[in-house]
Design a protein around this motif. Sequence first.
Motif, PDB file in Angstrom:
ATOM      1  N   ALA A  57      -2.035   6.784   5.375  1.00 44.27           N
ATOM      2  CA  ALA A  57      -1.247   6.618   4.153  1.00 44.27           C
ATOM      3  C   ALA A  57      -2.144   6.239   2.975  1.00 44.27           C
ATOM      4  CB  ALA A  57      -0.168   5.557   4.367  1.00 44.27           C
ATOM      5  N   ILE A  58      -3.112   5.356   3.210  1.00 47.31           N
ATOM      6  CA  ILE A  58      -4.042   4.954   2.151  1.00 47.31           C
ATOM      7  C   ILE A  58      -4.938   6.120   1.747  1.00 47.31           C
ATOM      8  CG2 ILE A  58      -6.033   3.484   1.617  1.00 47.31           C
ATOM      9  CD1 ILE A  58      -3.334   2.066   1.523  1.00 47.31           C
ATOM     10  N   LEU A  59      -5.414   6.874   2.729  1.00 45.18           N
ATOM     11  CA  LEU A  59      -6.266   8.028   2.423  1.00 45.18           C
ATOM     12  C   LEU A  59      -5.521   9.058   1.586  1.00 45.18           C
ATOM     13  CD1 LEU A  59      -8.045   8.546   5.882  1.00 45.18           C
ATOM     14  CD2 LEU A  59      -8.957   7.435   3.828  1.00 45.18           C
ATOM     15  N   VAL A  60      -4.238   9.233   1.849  1.00 39.45           N
ATOM     16  CA  VAL A  60      -3.436  10.194   1.090  1.00 39.45           C
ATOM     17  C   VAL A  60      -3.134   9.675  -0.316  1.00 39.45           C
ATOM     18  CG1 VAL A  60      -1.153  11.284   0.947  1.00 39.45           C
ATOM     19  CG2 VAL A  60      -2.402  11.274   3.113  1.00 39.45           C
ATOM     20  N   LEU A  61      -2.710   8.419  -0.410  1.00 36.26           N
ATOM     21  CA  LEU A  61      -2.339   7.852  -1.705  1.00 36.26           C
ATOM     22  C   LEU A  61      -3.535   7.709  -2.649  1.00 36.26           C
ATOM     23  CD1 LEU A  61       0.184   5.086  -0.574  1.00 36.26           C
ATOM     24  CD2 LEU A  61       0.730   7.133  -1.900  1.00 36.26           C
ATOM     25  N   TYR A  62      -4.696   7.425  -2.087  1.00 31.24           N
ATOM     26  CA  TYR A  62      -5.879   7.188  -2.916  1.00 31.24           C
ATOM     27  C   TYR A  62      -6.945   8.260  -2.685  1.00 31.24           C
ATOM     28  CZ  TYR A  62      -4.027   2.555  -4.076  1.00 31.24           C
ATOM     29  OH  TYR A  62      -3.246   1.526  -4.553  1.00 31.24           O
ATOM     30  N   TRP A  63      -6.523   9.468  -2.407  1.00 29.65           N
ATOM     31  CA  TRP A  63      -7.485  10.516  -2.074  1.00 29.65           C
ATOM     32  C   TRP A  63      -8.435  10.810  -3.236  1.00 29.65           C
ATOM     33  CZ3 TRP A  63      -7.915  15.150  -4.695  1.00 29.65           C
ATOM     34  CH2 TRP A  63      -6.858  15.511  -5.534  1.00 29.65           C
ATOM     35  N   ARG A  64      -7.944  10.684  -4.461  1.00 27.19           N
ATOM     36  CA  ARG A  64      -8.818  10.931  -5.612  1.00 27.19           C
ATOM     37  C   ARG A  64      -9.928   9.882  -5.690  1.00 27.19           C
ATOM     38  NH1 ARG A  64      -3.765  12.317  -7.610  1.00 27.19           N
ATOM     39  NH2 ARG A  64      -3.593  14.434  -8.464  1.00 27.19           N
ATOM     40  N   PHE A 187      -8.674  -3.630  -3.072  1.00 25.98           N
ATOM     41  CA  PHE A 187      -9.774  -3.959  -2.163  1.00 25.98           C
ATOM     42  C   PHE A 187      -9.227  -4.089  -0.747  1.00 25.98           C
ATOM     43  CE2 PHE A 187     -14.158  -6.037  -2.311  1.00 25.98           C
ATOM     44  CZ  PHE A 187     -14.360  -5.914  -0.936  1.00 25.98           C
ATOM     45  N   SER A 188      -8.096  -4.770  -0.614  1.00 29.02           N
ATOM     46  CA  SER A 188      -7.464  -4.947   0.692  1.00 29.02           C
ATOM     47  C   SER A 188      -7.054  -3.610   1.304  1.00 29.02           C
ATOM     48  CB  SER A 188      -6.238  -5.853   0.553  1.00 29.02           C
ATOM     49  OG  SER A 188      -5.566  -5.989   1.791  1.00 29.02           O
ATOM     50  N   PHE A 189      -6.488  -2.718   0.474  1.00 29.25           N
ATOM     51  CA  PHE A 189      -6.089  -1.400   0.962  1.00 29.25           C
ATOM     52  C   PHE A 189      -7.292  -0.629   1.501  1.00 29.25           C
ATOM     53  CE2 PHE A 189      -2.526  -1.271  -2.475  1.00 29.25           C
ATOM     54  CZ  PHE A 189      -1.780  -2.164  -1.727  1.00 29.25           C
ATOM     55  N   PHE A 190      -8.350  -0.567   0.694  1.00 27.42           N
ATOM     56  CA  PHE A 190      -9.527   0.213   1.077  1.00 27.42           C
ATOM     57  C   PHE A 190     -10.253  -0.405   2.275  1.00 27.42           C
ATOM     58  CE2 PHE A 190      -9.679   1.264  -3.704  1.00 27.42           C
ATOM     59  CZ  PHE A 190      -8.760   2.289  -3.531  1.00 27.42           C
ATOM     60  N   LEU A 191     -10.307  -1.731   2.319  1.00 29.09           N
ATOM     61  CA  LEU A 191     -10.970  -2.405   3.432  1.00 29.09           C
ATOM     62  C   LEU A 191     -10.217  -2.183   4.741  1.00 29.09           C
ATOM     63  CD1 LEU A 191     -13.227  -4.277   4.389  1.00 29.09           C
ATOM     64  CD2 LEU A 191     -11.827  -6.241   3.657  1.00 29.09           C
ATOM     65  N   ALA A 223       2.721   6.480  15.119  1.00 21.47           N
ATOM     66  CA  ALA A 223       1.779   6.567  13.995  1.00 21.47           C
ATOM     67  C   ALA A 223       2.376   7.388  12.858  1.00 21.47           C
ATOM     68  CB  ALA A 223       0.464   7.184  14.458  1.00 21.47           C
ATOM     69  N   PHE A 224       3.091   8.464  13.184  1.00 18.75           N
ATOM     70  CA  PHE A 224       3.720   9.303  12.162  1.00 18.75           C
ATOM     71  C   PHE A 224       4.781   8.527  11.393  1.00 18.75           C
ATOM     72  CE2 PHE A 224       7.199  12.202  10.931  1.00 18.75           C
ATOM     73  CZ  PHE A 224       6.506  12.985  10.010  1.00 18.75           C
ATOM     74  N   VAL A 225       5.602   7.775  12.130  1.00 11.42           N
ATOM     75  CA  VAL A 225       6.642   6.968  11.476  1.00 11.42           C
ATOM     76  C   VAL A 225       6.008   5.925  10.559  1.00 11.42           C
ATOM     77  CG1 VAL A 225       8.506   5.301  11.857  1.00 11.42           C
ATOM     78  CG2 VAL A 225       8.312   7.307  13.335  1.00 11.42           C
ATOM     79  N   SER A 226       4.963   5.258  11.042  1.00 10.98           N
ATOM     80  CA  SER A 226       4.305   4.227  10.227  1.00 10.98           C
ATOM     81  C   SER A 226       3.664   4.848   8.989  1.00 10.98           C
ATOM     82  CB  SER A 226       3.262   3.473  11.054  1.00 10.98           C
ATOM     83  OG  SER A 226       2.137   4.280  11.346  1.00 10.98           O
ATOM     84  N   PHE A 227       3.143   6.070   9.107  1.00  8.29           N
ATOM     85  CA  PHE A 227       2.542   6.772   7.979  1.00  8.29           C
ATOM     86  C   PHE A 227       3.564   7.016   6.879  1.00  8.29           C
ATOM     87  CE2 PHE A 227       2.120  11.157   6.228  1.00  8.29           C
ATOM     88  CZ  PHE A 227       1.072  10.913   5.334  1.00  8.29           C
ATOM     89  N   ILE A 228       4.717   7.542   7.242  1.00  5.98           N
ATOM     90  CA  ILE A 228       5.758   7.850   6.255  1.00  5.98           C
ATOM     91  C   ILE A 228       6.238   6.577   5.558  1.00  5.98           C
ATOM     92  CG2 ILE A 228       8.088   8.746   5.926  1.00  5.98           C
ATOM     93  CD1 ILE A 228       5.991  10.897   6.522  1.00  5.98           C
ATOM     94  N   VAL A 229       6.478   5.530   6.341  1.00  7.34           N
ATOM     95  CA  VAL A 229       6.976   4.279   5.764  1.00  7.34           C
ATOM     96  C   VAL A 229       5.919   3.644   4.872  1.00  7.34           C
ATOM     97  CG1 VAL A 229       7.813   1.954   6.292  1.00  7.34           C
ATOM     98  CG2 VAL A 229       8.542   3.894   7.701  1.00  7.34           C
ATOM     99  N   ALA A 230       4.651   3.645   5.311  1.00  3.49           N
ATOM    100  CA  ALA A 230       3.576   3.027   4.533  1.00  3.49           C
ATOM    101  C   ALA A 230       3.377   3.729   3.196  1.00  3.49           C
ATOM    102  CB  ALA A 230       2.274   3.034   5.335  1.00  3.49           C
ATOM    103  N   LEU A 231       3.568   5.037   3.149  1.00  4.19           N
ATOM    104  CA  LEU A 231       3.451   5.774   1.889  1.00  4.19           C
ATOM    105  C   LEU A 231       4.367   5.185   0.824  1.00  4.19           C
ATOM    106  CD1 LEU A 231       3.355   9.557   2.928  1.00  4.19           C
ATOM    107  CD2 LEU A 231       1.506   8.253   1.861  1.00  4.19           C
TER     108      LEU A 231
END
Length: 267
Positions: A57-64, A187-191, A223-231
């Motif tokens: 979810a973090i990789l997708v949200l902050y891909w740029r 910082f927390s997200f990326f770490l 993992a898929f469910v957690s990904f959608i919710v975390a987004l």
Amino acid sequence: MTSVLVTIILLGIVEGLTEYLPVSSTGHLILATELLGFDAQRWALFNIAIQPGAILAILVLYWRTFRDVLVGLSRREPSSIAFVRNLLVAFLPAVVIGLLFNDPIEALLENALVVAWALIIGGIAILVVERFARPTESGGVAGVTLRQSIGVGVVQCLAMIPGVSRSGATILGAMSLGVDRKTAAEFSFFLAVPTLTGATVLQLTKHRDQINPTMLGEIGLGAFVSFIVALVVVKAFVGIVTRYGFAPFAWYRIVAGTAALIWLTLR
């Protein structure tokens, strides 16, 4: 089969909902397991193994951001080098402590009372830091100093106690060291990316004999469910913190921890 499917979905929702909030995802997963009467040992590995969903979810949200850092590294840009340096320095303490004390840490994962007390104490700590911290504009993760990064990494190790919250420890640790609220959250997200990846790989490697095709399917769904919710949660969290600070999460922790403590004592 239906009950197992419901359990997978519920735990996936809890993981995605709490991983990046300062409320402790591990603690909530342990309490959810206790509250719903699930077999703690049966789901302990699952709870850790579904973390890649939250990582994605973090990789997708902050891909740029990650793309720009990779491009900057290829050009040896100071800001990109500082970004990676800060994350690596903050990640290293968790590697050392995790490898040295893995077994005692695992033992705590089955202790719901530890979670309840950690939620309460952590909530009080958030209120204290919010009241007395004097953060200044840091210029993003790349602008965090080496000293601050080391401090955040050391504080993150406290989150190995279930209920403390990895995100809460790193965010509050960063703010205590003078990092502004938004940068501390990012910082927390990326770490989380190297930290959660390392923890997942360690546990899957250590307990690989327990993993079978059926469990892999369960982990994939969770993992898929957690990904959608975390987004959804991460985007909302940044807005809430920017407007209201961390106090709402502190009071939630205190109330939830107290309720859990009463329930665990009286059951």
